[in-house]
Scaffold this motif. Structure first.
Motif: not given
Length: 288
Positions: A188-195
């Motif tokens: 669900f990386e679209e909901h998680v900031p890259p950092a």
């Protein structure tokens, strides 16, 4: 009600509980599985636990001698950084420390029959001052029954989807350092900031002069951030964690977009270290 003095005052008093490790720091952000988190870390062998929270925590009698509840605003950004650095400055050099959040549970090779102290003694004999841990996401398979995504009785984890990328510094690739990814932060990386997408955390480490933790969970001494020594593989551990699932299930930007965390590579978590070793999520190194 359990006493709830401020962290700074407690550390300034130089209490006897800090004279010898391993010591665990648990940052309590909400009321999910707080007692269970504290009891788990007592059972795996931490000599003392500092439970940091904005509000007092009622402690069962069996935990009162091993847990000190302290006031700390764990809900602000990077709350771990100042807290861990304050404890680092207060304990003797060489003390083993560990930190995690509530609804997180440390597992290490052979955890069912050996203590965290035994493991760290071996790790120190290998001239290691820190240990890599993978944060392995846990989640409830039924968000309608467990809207905060926390269920200790039927927790699930991902058995696949983990990978590592080379970590780069200003001058190029960093020696024996990798960025690890997987679990819910990857799916669900679209909901998680890259950092916030990495799942590696140096959660076990020895206090040293001028050692400091950074906001991104890495340390200012590069060797502390390595996954092994130059000559062979070392022990690694895992922190099974509901923290990401809780955030995704409650944050306004993601909760309505996620109907379930379950997918084809989900499997029930057995609450056993062997399962995590079988999945390659930690390794015993030379410890047999």
């Amino acid at each position: 009600m359990t006493a709830h003095p401020p962290l700074a005052g407690f550390l300034k008093s130089r209490p006897g509980a800090l004279k010898r490790g391993p010591i665990a720091i648990v940052l309590v952000e909400d009321d999910a599985a707080v007692t269970e988190t504290l009891r788990h870390h007592v059972q795996v062998g931490f000599r003392h636990i500092l439970a940091l929270s904005p509000d007092p925590i009622p402690l069962p009698d069996d935990l009162a001698q091993r847990v000190t509840c302290l006031h700390w605003n764990t809900r602000r950004a990077h709350a771990h950084q100042e807290a861990v650095n304050a404890v680092l400055a207060a304990v003797p050099t060489g003390t083993w420390l560990y930190y995690c959040y509530n609804a997180e549970f440390l597992f290490f090779p052979f955890a069912e029959t050996r203590s965290v102290g035994e493991m760290l003694a071996f790790h120190a004999e290998e001239r290691r001052e820190a240990m890599l841990t993978y944060v392995v996401d846990l989640y409830s398979p039924d968000l309608s029954r467990n809207p905060n995504a926390v269920s200790l009785t039927d927790a699930m984890l991902d058995r696949a989807g983990y990978f590592a990328l080379g970590r780069k510094g200003p001058a190029g690739p960093l020696e024996r350092q990798l960025d690890f990814h997987g679990g819910l932060r990857w799916r669900f990386e679209e909901h998680v900031p890259p950092a916030s997408r990495r799942i590696d955390r140096i959660a076990l480490f020895r206090a040293a002069p001028n050692l400091r933790i950074e906001a991104d969970h890495r340390f200012n001494i590069p060797e502390y951030n390595t996954y092994s020594c130059p000559w062979h593989h070392n022990l690694t551990a895992a922190i099974t964690s509901f923290r990401t699932a809780k955030a995704l299930a409650s944050n306004p930007g993601s909760r309505d977009a996620i109907g379930s965390f379950r997918w084809r590579n989900s499997e029930p978590f057995q609450w056993q270290a062997q399962q995590l070793m079988d999945l390659g999520l930690m390794e015993p190194g030379q410890w047999f």
